[in-house]
Write a protein that holds these residues in place. Sequence first.
Motif, PDB file in Angstrom:
ATOM      1  N   LEU A 172       0.824  -1.206   0.000  1.00  0.00           N
ATOM      2  CA  LEU A 172       0.000   0.000   0.000  1.00  0.00           C
ATOM      3  C   LEU A 172       0.861   1.261   0.000  1.00  0.00           C
ATOM      4  O   LEU A 172       0.476   2.277  -0.585  1.00  0.00           O
ATOM      5  N   ASP A 173       2.029   1.199   0.631  1.00  0.00           N
ATOM      6  CA  ASP A 173       2.951   2.343   0.561  1.00  0.00           C
ATOM      7  C   ASP A 173       3.322   2.642  -0.890  1.00  0.00           C
ATOM      8  O   ASP A 173       3.374   3.810  -1.307  1.00  0.00           O
ATOM      9  N   SER A 174       3.597   1.602  -1.658  1.00  0.00           N
ATOM     10  CA  SER A 174       3.978   1.807  -3.060  1.00  0.00           C
ATOM     11  C   SER A 174       2.788   2.321  -3.875  1.00  0.00           C
ATOM     12  O   SER A 174       2.950   3.164  -4.765  1.00  0.00           O
ATOM     13  N   VAL A 175       1.583   1.830  -3.564  1.00  0.00           N
ATOM     14  CA  VAL A 175       0.381   2.302  -4.248  1.00  0.00           C
ATOM     15  C   VAL A 175       0.143   3.777  -3.934  1.00  0.00           C
ATOM     16  O   VAL A 175      -0.246   4.564  -4.806  1.00  0.00           O
ATOM     17  N   GLN A 176       0.403   4.164  -2.674  1.00  0.00           N
ATOM     18  CA  GLN A 176       0.231   5.561  -2.282  1.00  0.00           C
ATOM     19  C   GLN A 176       1.070   6.485  -3.180  1.00  0.00           C
ATOM     20  O   GLN A 176       0.606   7.522  -3.641  1.00  0.00           O
ATOM     21  N   THR A 177       2.296   6.091  -3.438  1.00  0.00           N
ATOM     22  CA  THR A 177       3.179   6.894  -4.288  1.00  0.00           C
ATOM     23  C   THR A 177       2.631   6.996  -5.710  1.00  0.00           C
ATOM     24  O   THR A 177       2.608   8.082  -6.304  1.00  0.00           O
ATOM     25  N   GLU A 178       2.157   5.876  -6.249  1.00  0.00           N
ATOM     26  CA  GLU A 178       1.631   5.873  -7.607  1.00  0.00           C
ATOM     27  C   GLU A 178       0.374   6.734  -7.715  1.00  0.00           C
ATOM     28  O   GLU A 178       0.194   7.476  -8.702  1.00  0.00           O
ATOM     29  N   ILE A 179      -0.495   6.653  -6.731  1.00  0.00           N
ATOM     30  CA  ILE A 179      -1.740   7.412  -6.782  1.00  0.00           C
ATOM     31  C   ILE A 179      -1.464   8.908  -6.707  1.00  0.00           C
ATOM     32  O   ILE A 179      -2.080   9.699  -7.430  1.00  0.00           O
ATOM     33  N   LYS A 180      -0.531   9.310  -5.871  1.00  0.00           N
ATOM     34  CA  LYS A 180      -0.221  10.740  -5.758  1.00  0.00           C
ATOM     35  C   LYS A 180       0.377  11.275  -7.051  1.00  0.00           C
ATOM     36  O   LYS A 180       0.198  12.452  -7.388  1.00  0.00           O
ATOM     37  N   ASN A 181       1.084  10.427  -7.771  1.00  0.00           N
ATOM     38  CA  ASN A 181       1.605  10.856  -9.067  1.00  0.00           C
ATOM     39  C   ASN A 181       0.483  11.084 -10.078  1.00  0.00           C
ATOM     40  O   ASN A 181       0.604  11.905 -10.985  1.00  0.00           O
ATOM     41  N   ALA A 182      -0.630  10.339  -9.898  1.00  0.00           N
ATOM     42  CA  ALA A 182      -1.758  10.463 -10.818  1.00  0.00           C
ATOM     43  C   ALA A 182      -2.745  11.538 -10.389  1.00  0.00           C
ATOM     44  O   ALA A 182      -3.437  12.133 -11.219  1.00  0.00           O
ATOM     45  N   SER A 209      -2.547  14.557  -7.372  1.00  0.00           N
ATOM     46  CA  SER A 209      -1.657  15.090  -6.331  1.00  0.00           C
ATOM     47  C   SER A 209      -2.328  15.187  -4.954  1.00  0.00           C
ATOM     48  O   SER A 209      -1.666  15.039  -3.928  1.00  0.00           O
ATOM     49  N   GLU A 210      -3.645  15.438  -4.931  1.00  0.00           N
ATOM     50  CA  GLU A 210      -4.350  15.571  -3.658  1.00  0.00           C
ATOM     51  C   GLU A 210      -5.068  14.274  -3.308  1.00  0.00           C
ATOM     52  O   GLU A 210      -6.245  14.267  -2.960  1.00  0.00           O
ATOM     53  N   ALA A 211      -4.344  13.160  -3.409  1.00  0.00           N
ATOM     54  CA  ALA A 211      -4.913  11.852  -3.097  1.00  0.00           C
ATOM     55  C   ALA A 211      -4.071  11.153  -2.041  1.00  0.00           C
ATOM     56  O   ALA A 211      -2.853  11.361  -1.957  1.00  0.00           O
ATOM     57  N   LEU A 212      -4.722  10.342  -1.227  1.00  0.00           N
ATOM     58  CA  LEU A 212      -4.008   9.532  -0.254  1.00  0.00           C
ATOM     59  C   LEU A 212      -4.811   8.284   0.043  1.00  0.00           C
ATOM     60  O   LEU A 212      -6.009   8.207  -0.270  1.00  0.00           O
ATOM     61  N   LEU A 213      -4.153   7.307   0.641  1.00  0.00           N
ATOM     62  CA  LEU A 213      -4.817   6.087   1.064  1.00  0.00           C
ATOM     63  C   LEU A 213      -5.301   6.244   2.503  1.00  0.00           C
ATOM     64  O   LEU A 213      -4.607   6.811   3.349  1.00  0.00           O
ATOM     65  N   ALA A 214      -6.489   5.735   2.776  1.00  0.00           N
ATOM     66  CA  ALA A 214      -7.052   5.815   4.118  1.00  0.00           C
ATOM     67  C   ALA A 214      -6.317   4.879   5.065  1.00  0.00           C
ATOM     68  O   ALA A 214      -5.876   3.791   4.683  1.00  0.00           O
ATOM     69  N   ARG A 215      -6.167   5.331   6.290  1.00  0.00           N
ATOM     70  CA  ARG A 215      -5.623   4.530   7.381  1.00  0.00           C
ATOM     71  C   ARG A 215      -6.579   4.618   8.562  1.00  0.00           C
ATOM     72  O   ARG A 215      -7.228   5.644   8.767  1.00  0.00           O
ATOM     73  N   GLU A 216      -6.651   3.567   9.337  1.00  0.00           N
ATOM     74  CA  GLU A 216      -7.449   3.635  10.556  1.00  0.00           C
ATOM     75  C   GLU A 216      -6.908   4.730  11.466  1.00  0.00           C
ATOM     76  O   GLU A 216      -5.698   4.836  11.678  1.00  0.00           O
ATOM     77  N   GLY A 217      -7.820   5.558  11.967  1.00  0.00           N
ATOM     78  CA  GLY A 217      -7.419   6.657  12.834  1.00  0.00           C
ATOM     79  C   GLY A 217      -7.185   7.955  12.103  1.00  0.00           C
ATOM     80  O   GLY A 217      -7.035   9.008  12.741  1.00  0.00           O
ATOM     81  N   LEU A 218      -7.143   7.914  10.762  1.00  0.00           N
ATOM     82  CA  LEU A 218      -6.937   9.136   9.986  1.00  0.00           C
ATOM     83  C   LEU A 218      -8.073  10.116  10.240  1.00  0.00           C
ATOM     84  O   LEU A 218      -9.249   9.759  10.149  1.00  0.00           O
ATOM     85  N   ILE A 219      -7.730  11.354  10.566  1.00  0.00           N
ATOM     86  CA  ILE A 219      -8.695  12.420  10.804  1.00  0.00           C
ATOM     87  C   ILE A 219      -8.426  13.537   9.804  1.00  0.00           C
ATOM     88  O   ILE A 219      -7.303  14.042   9.725  1.00  0.00           O
ATOM     89  N   LEU A 220      -9.453  13.918   9.057  1.00  0.00           N
ATOM     90  CA  LEU A 220      -9.305  14.953   8.044  1.00  0.00           C
ATOM     91  C   LEU A 220     -10.329  16.060   8.270  1.00  0.00           C
ATOM     92  O   LEU A 220     -11.536  15.804   8.222  1.00  0.00           O
ATOM     93  N   PRO A 221      -9.894  17.282   8.509  1.00  0.00           N
ATOM     94  CA  PRO A 221     -10.823  18.404   8.478  1.00  0.00           C
ATOM     95  C   PRO A 221     -11.175  18.710   7.029  1.00  0.00           C
ATOM     96  O   PRO A 221     -10.304  18.689   6.152  1.00  0.00           O
ATOM     97  N   VAL A 222     -12.449  18.946   6.759  1.00  0.00           N
ATOM     98  CA  VAL A 222     -12.880  19.263   5.408  1.00  0.00           C
ATOM     99  C   VAL A 222     -12.708  20.751   5.171  1.00  0.00           C
ATOM    100  O   VAL A 222     -13.237  21.570   5.912  1.00  0.00           O
ATOM    101  N   VAL A 223     -11.951  21.068   4.143  1.00  0.00           N
ATOM    102  CA  VAL A 223     -11.678  22.465   3.794  1.00  0.00           C
ATOM    103  C   VAL A 223     -12.538  22.807   2.591  1.00  0.00           C
ATOM    104  O   VAL A 223     -12.441  22.159   1.535  1.00  0.00           O
ATOM    105  N   PRO A 224     -13.407  23.817   2.703  1.00  0.00           N
ATOM    106  CA  PRO A 224     -14.294  24.140   1.592  1.00  0.00           C
ATOM    107  C   PRO A 224     -13.550  24.718   0.406  1.00  0.00           C
ATOM    108  O   PRO A 224     -12.492  25.321   0.544  1.00  0.00           O
ATOM    109  N   ARG A 225     -14.143  24.494  -0.769  1.00  0.00           N
ATOM    110  CA  ARG A 225     -13.579  25.040  -2.002  1.00  0.00           C
ATOM    111  C   ARG A 225     -13.689  26.565  -2.005  1.00  0.00           C
ATOM    112  O   ARG A 225     -14.698  27.134  -1.606  1.00  0.00           O
ATOM    113  N   ASN A 226     -12.630  27.233  -2.409  1.00  0.00           N
ATOM    114  CA  ASN A 226     -12.647  28.699  -2.475  1.00  0.00           C
ATOM    115  C   ASN A 226     -13.544  29.172  -3.633  1.00  0.00           C
ATOM    116  O   ASN A 226     -13.647  28.526  -4.642  1.00  0.00           O
TER     117      ASN A 226
END
Length: 299
Positions: free
Chosen positions: A270-280, A282-299
Motif C-alpha cells: 500500500l505504501d507503493s500504491v500511495q506513491t503511484e496514486i499521488k503521481n496520478a 496530487s491531492e490523493a491519499l490512502l485511508a488509514r485507521e485513525g486518519l482524521i481529516l478536516p474538510v476544507v471548503p472550495r474557495n
Amino acid sequence: MSNTELSGFHNVKQTTSTNDPAEEFIVQFWGVRGLIATPSSDTSRYGGNTACVEMRVAGKRLIFDGGTGLRILGRSWLELSSPLVAHLFFTNSQSNRIQGFPFFAPAFVSENCFHIYGTAASNGASIKQSLCDQMLQPHFPYPLQVMQAELLFNNLASGSKVILDDVTIQTALINQNQRSAGYRVSWKNYSVAYMTDLYQGADEIELECIKQLIEGVDLLIANATYTPPTARSHEYADLLWKTAVNLAHQAGVKRLVISHHHPDDRDDFLDSVQTEIKNAFSEALLAREGLILPVVPRN
C-alpha cells in the motif's frame, strides 16, 4: 426492548438540536478494509477493520457503514455523555458493511437514539431486516431486540435526500448489481462524497448518478475496484484505483481518499500504491485507521 420504528420510501427531513456549537466538518476513519477484516502485523499501519467512517458536521454525528470498525468507534463513544443521537448510513447489506453493528456498544444504552438508513438489498430485504437477520441464531447469540437504544429505521430510494437542519445527505444507487448506495453530504459550502462500490463496468445510468454526487466535492472517499476474493497478482493493481482517480479528475474533486483496501494488500504494498496514486492525482491519499481529516471548503 429497543424502540424501533420503520418508515417507508421517502425523503427524510428531521430537525435536531445539539449543544455542540462547533462550526466544523471532520472526517475520521475507523475501518478501511474491504471484503473481510485482516488483523495482522502486515496490516497494522493501514488497519485491518472493515468499513466505517465517521463524519462530525455542524454538531451532528454521521456514520457511514458498520463494518468491524464500528465496534472501535462505539467503544470511543462510551466515554461521551448520554444521551447520544447519531445517524448511520449503510451503502449495502453485505457482511463487511454490517458485521460490526451487533458489537456497537452505544446501541445497548437506553438513553441513546440512532437513525438508521439503507436501500433494499438484492433480495429485497430492508436494512432493518438485514441487520435483524445477522443477529439471529445460529449466526449470533442475541437478537437485535436486546439493544436498548431507540432505533429508527429509514428505507431510502435512489435519489432520496435526508435533511438534518442545514445538513443535507443526498443518495443515489451507484452499483445496481450490488444494490449499493453512494452519498453526498453537504453543509454550507462544504461537501463530501462517500462512494465505496465503484467498479469499472458501470453503465451510463450509474455513471450519471455517480457524477451528480461527486461533482466538485471538497473530499471524495472511494474504493479501489476489486476482483473476486481469490488469490490475485499485483501486476495489474494500478488498474484497480484508476476508476476513482479518473472520476475525480473528471468531476473536479478537490481531494481524494482511497479506502476499502483489498485483504491481500499488505502495508508495504500500500505504501507503493500511495506513491503511484499521488503521481496520478496530487491531492490523493490512502485511508488509514485513525486518519482524521478536516474538510476544507472550495474557495
